[in-house]
Design an enzyme around this catalytic site. Structure first.
Site, PDB file in Angstrom:
ATOM      1  N   ALA A   1      73.038  60.273 111.628  1.00 39.68           N
ATOM      2  CA  ALA A   1      72.416  58.946 111.477  1.00 39.68           C
ATOM      3  C   ALA A   1      71.564  58.903 110.209  1.00 39.68           C
ATOM      4  O   ALA A   1      70.853  59.863 109.914  1.00 39.68           O
ATOM      5  CB  ALA A   1      71.545  58.642 112.690  1.00 39.68           C
TER       6      ALA A   1
ATOM      7  N   ASP B   1      65.845  51.405 125.574  1.00 39.47           N
ATOM      8  CA  ASP B   1      66.374  52.073 126.770  1.00 39.47           C
ATOM      9  C   ASP B   1      67.398  53.114 126.320  1.00 39.47           C
ATOM     10  O   ASP B   1      68.067  52.940 125.310  1.00 39.47           O
ATOM     11  CB  ASP B   1      67.047  51.040 127.678  1.00 39.47           C
ATOM     12  CG  ASP B   1      67.354  51.610 129.055  1.00 39.47           C
ATOM     13  OD1 ASP B   1      66.682  52.569 129.466  1.00 39.47           O
ATOM     14  OD2 ASP B   1      68.270  51.097 129.718  1.00 39.47           O
TER      15      ASP B   1
ATOM     16  N   GLY C   1      65.397  64.314 112.688  1.00 41.33           N
ATOM     17  CA  GLY C   1      64.393  64.602 113.717  1.00 41.33           C
ATOM     18  C   GLY C   1      64.094  66.092 113.808  1.00 41.33           C
ATOM     19  O   GLY C   1      64.935  66.914 113.454  1.00 41.33           O
TER      20      GLY C   1
HETATM   21  N1  LIG Z   1      67.908  53.982 117.899  1.00 40.95           N
HETATM   22  C1  LIG Z   1      68.017  54.426 116.639  1.00 40.95           C
HETATM   23  N2  LIG Z   1      68.585  53.648 115.681  1.00 40.95           N
HETATM   24  C2  LIG Z   1      68.717  54.089 114.405  1.00 40.95           C
HETATM   25  N3  LIG Z   1      68.339  55.302 113.990  1.00 40.95           N
HETATM   26  C3  LIG Z   1      67.789  56.143 114.889  1.00 40.95           C
HETATM   27  C4  LIG Z   1      67.591  55.744 116.263  1.00 40.95           C
HETATM   28  N4  LIG Z   1      67.022  56.771 116.916  1.00 40.95           N
HETATM   29  C5  LIG Z   1      66.862  57.745 116.000  1.00 40.95           C
HETATM   30  N5  LIG Z   1      67.316  57.383 114.780  1.00 40.95           N
HETATM   31  C6  LIG Z   1      67.303  58.182 113.535  1.00 40.95           C
HETATM   32  O1  LIG Z   1      67.246  59.556 113.871  1.00 40.95           O
HETATM   33  C7  LIG Z   1      66.019  60.129 113.425  1.00 40.95           C
HETATM   34  C8  LIG Z   1      65.493  61.115 114.449  1.00 40.95           C
HETATM   35  O2  LIG Z   1      65.375  60.462 115.710  1.00 40.95           O
HETATM   36  P1  LIG Z   1      64.164  60.739 116.689  1.00 40.95           P
HETATM   37  O3  LIG Z   1      62.920  60.245 116.045  1.00 40.95           O
HETATM   38  O4  LIG Z   1      64.511  60.201 118.012  1.00 40.95           O
HETATM   39  O5  LIG Z   1      64.194  62.329 116.715  1.00 40.95           O
HETATM   40  P2  LIG Z   1      63.022  63.355 116.960  1.00 40.95           P
HETATM   41  O6  LIG Z   1      63.590  64.693 116.769  1.00 40.95           O
HETATM   42  O7  LIG Z   1      62.423  63.075 118.282  1.00 40.95           O
HETATM   43  O8  LIG Z   1      62.014  62.972 115.791  1.00 40.95           O
HETATM   44  P3  LIG Z   1      60.573  63.627 115.534  1.00 40.95           P
HETATM   45  O9  LIG Z   1      60.811  64.734 114.604  1.00 40.95           O
HETATM   46  O10 LIG Z   1      59.799  62.513 114.886  1.00 40.95           O
HETATM   47  O11 LIG Z   1      60.044  64.009 116.875  1.00 40.95           O
HETATM   48  C9  LIG Z   1      65.089  58.955 113.201  1.00 40.95           C
HETATM   49  O12 LIG Z   1      64.120  59.247 112.228  1.00 40.95           O
HETATM   50  C10 LIG Z   1      66.051  57.880 112.743  1.00 40.95           C
HETATM   51  O13 LIG Z   1      66.327  58.003 111.369  1.00 40.95           O
END
Ligand SMILES: Nc1ncnc2c1ncn2[C@@H]1O[C@H](COP(=O)(O)OP(=O)(O)OP(=O)(O)O)[C@@H](O)[C@H]1O
Length: 591
Positions: free
Chosen positions: A322, A378, A327
């Site tokens: 994505a 969700d 993340g």
């Molecule tokens: N619903 C979504 N729509 C579009 N892009 C998304 C979505 N969810 C996540 N992403 C992309 O994926 C990346 C990582 O997602 P997310 O923040 O859920 O992961 P994480 O590992 O929990 O992040 P962090 O390191 O902040 O804890 C986001 O920064 C975004 O670029």
């Protein structure tokens, strides 16, 4: 049609045990939904919220119960192929007269998937696609009631529609409410059309309960025209009922059904009838989303996945990582032609993430149980999802191998993902802000702060409030989607930074104050959120108070007092009390 005559009595008994398991599930589900009317009448808002939370667990509890029964009574692991095939046929026979056959098929799949090996997950044993039609199932009470305004006039009909809900709490002024309703409808239509012979108003039998509101949902039919509506009924400050607004644009009604809000409580004998009716109002809303919003999340997931597989058959683009900042906890990928993202928990988290896999899952589950107030996306959670290997971009496969090797396997031409969250794709807010003009920056930053405020009042603290953890929806709303650090507001300890004992300590690399695991210093937000000048300016203009511990402590105090904030899934300008507050007149007499 009668059930096929079974030559295999074991299969017959198992089918019977299976349907008993499902029926028990649906009975409990329905009792919970039915109680929503009483809670609404009693203004027991906590009971509404608890019901939504508790209901999420029911399905898995009943599936586990059925699996245990099949093991104990039928030695399920030792069943031969012919018994499994017979079992499905026997079950179809039972479903021919069932009121919720699609849900019961899904229940069957859930139970069998816990017993069978994956190589048996095919249409011979499971319901890979529906076997029993949900069309024309009779329901008592009927799915909707019809009213005929040419017999008694619109005003009387409107009154009867509302009175038929038989709420055991009086309206403050039903005549005034009906005035408001008719006036809103008249303004929406421009003029009252002549009534055609088929003129009727169809109203779904159960109201839709969520938080402090009951919605009456239906449509008027006149000639070839259909006019959907959702009438919101609430308690006024004196505890009397009051029509709060009527939504007449289909897109506004569909916003009520947005997945970023809590699920409805609706008493349905034939849920497919409700879904069918709702789709006639909102043809663009997918059936899977409607099932989910009716609290039938497992059915929503099943239909979602069938759709995804069908979409894959009719498209040829590839799953890619994505766009946006990667993340630390989640590996996120997407299929450009499909408006969802797929999230896998990584094997090893980034250094700053001090948590384990079980905690992440617990946080994602929490989001399904709370009121998402339109600000939390969700998620659909899947186990052992099979996706075609040929559609994975090599770069994504490399990332999967490097970051989440234990979460997937390649079997033949499929990638089996052992655990997966799927959610709507949005534009990550950091990307949105980079591309935005000044007005859009101000709008998005304001929305972002509003999202944080609303979540806080709903007792949710996002934890990690970086821009990249929020997305902008197609309707321009800012929604949070990164749940691994989410907490209840009341679990946090919001503090002011204590003064430095010596001024030079303020310049030191290490802070002079210690912080416990639940301590939050809102003054620190500015450091990591407000680097960009345009963003800083907009934030300080609209949300300066979020940088002060007092805002957070005040919200906590109000939650602790038991105050449940009102969240309106429609603009407050559309509330009758705001629409014509200055000159409230009688509705058009032609009505
Ligand atoms: N619903 C979504 N729509 C579009 N892009 C998304 C979505 N969810 C996540 N992403 C992309 O994926 C990346 C990582 O997602 P997310 O923040 O859920 O992961 P994480 O590992 O929990 O992040 P962090 O390191 O902040 O804890 C986001 O920064 C975004 O670029």
């Amino acid at each position: 049609m009668d059930a096929p005559v079974g030559e295999n009595p074991v299969a017959q008994s198992i089918a019977q045990a299976m349907i008993e398991g499902f029926n028990k599930h649906y009975r409990i589900f329905r009792e919970t939904s039915r109680r929503a009317k009483e809670s609404f009448e009693a203004a027991d808002w906590q009971a509404q919220i608890d019901a939504v939370r508790e209901r999420v667990q029911f399905y898995d509890e009943r599936v586990d119960e059925a699996v245990r029964r099949l093991h104990e009574e039928f030695d399920a692991d030792s069943l031969d192929d012919s018994t499994w095939q017979q079992l499905k046929l026997q079950y179809i026979g039972i479903l021919m007269r069932h009121k919720q056959p699609e849900l019961a098929e899904t229940f069957f799949n859930s139970v069998c998937c816990k017993i069978l090996h994956r190589t048996y997950f095919n249409n011979d044993y499971l319901f890979a696609r529906p076997a029993v039609s949900t069309e024309y199932i009779e329901s008592y009470p009927p799915v909707y009631s019809s009213y005929y305004p040419q017999d008694e006039g619109l005003r009387t009909t409107a009154r009867r529609i509302i009175e038929d809900f038989d709420w055991q709490r009086p309206f403050a002024d039903l005549d005034r409410d009906i005035d408001n309703i008719l006036r809103a409808v008249h303004e929406h239509l421009g003029e009252w059309p002549d009534m055609e012979v088929n003129c009727q108003i169809q109203v779904l039998y159960s109201a839709f309960y969520r938080n402090k509101t009951a919605y009456i949902i239906g449509k008027a039919i006149n000639g070839y025209q259909e006019y959907p509506f959702a009438l919101a009924v609430r308690h006024n400050p004196a505890g009397r009922l009051e029509a709060d607004t009527i939504l007449l644009d289909p897109w506004r009604i569909s916003v009520l059904f947005s997945l970023s809000r809590a699920y409805f409580l609706v008493d349905m004998e034939v849920p497919s009838g409700y879904v069918h009716f709702l789709r006639s109002i909102m043809p663009n809303k997918h059936r899977s989303e409607l099932y989910t919003m009716l609290g039938l999340g497992k059915q929503g997931k099943t239909m979602f996945f069938r759709d995804l597989i069908a979409h894959l058959r009719h498209s040829n683009d590839q799953f890619i990582v994505a766009p946006g900042i990667r993340g630390l906890v989640m590996l996120v990928f997407t299929l450009p032609s499909y408006p969802y993202v797929f999230k896998i928990i990584k094997d090893v988290f980034g250094a700053s993430k001090n948590m384990d896999r079980a905690t992440v899952k617990r946080k994602y589950l929490m989001v399904k149980q709370v009121d998402r107030v339109g600000r939390l996306a969700d998620t659909l959670e899947f186990s052992y999802a099979a996706l075609p290997l040929s559609r994975f971009h090599p770069e994504l496969l490399d990332e999967l191998r490097a970051l989440a090797p234990s979460s997937f396997e390649i079997e033949g031409d499929s990638v089996i993902i052992k655990h997966l969250y799927i959610e709507r794709r949005m534009t990550p807010l950091n990307i949105y802000l980079e591309r935005a003009n000044d007005d859009q920056v101000e709008y998005a930053v304001r929305e972002y702060g509003n999202a944080i405020r609303e979540l806080a009042t709903a007792n949710i603290f996002p934890g990690d409030m970086l821009w990249k953890n929020f997305g902008v929806t197609r309707y321009g709303r800012v929604v949070f989607y990164d749940y691994d650090e989410i907490e209840y507001m009341t679990a946090m300890n919001f503090r002011r930074i204590p003064p430095a004992p010596y001024p030079e300590m303020e310049m030191a690399a290490e802070p002079w104050y210690s912080a416990g695991p639940m301590d939050v210093f809102p003054e620190e937000f500015a450091t990591f959120l407000l680097g960009a000048p345009r963003v800083r300016k907009a934030f300080l203009k609209h949300h300066r108070d979020l940088l002060d511990a007092k805002f957070w402590q005040d919200v906590q105090a109000s939650i602790r007092k038991g105050y449940l904030e009102d969240f309106f899934p429609y603009p407050t300008e559309l509330r009758f009390c705001n629409m014509w507050s200055k000159k409230r007149g009688r509705a058009d007499q032609a009505a």
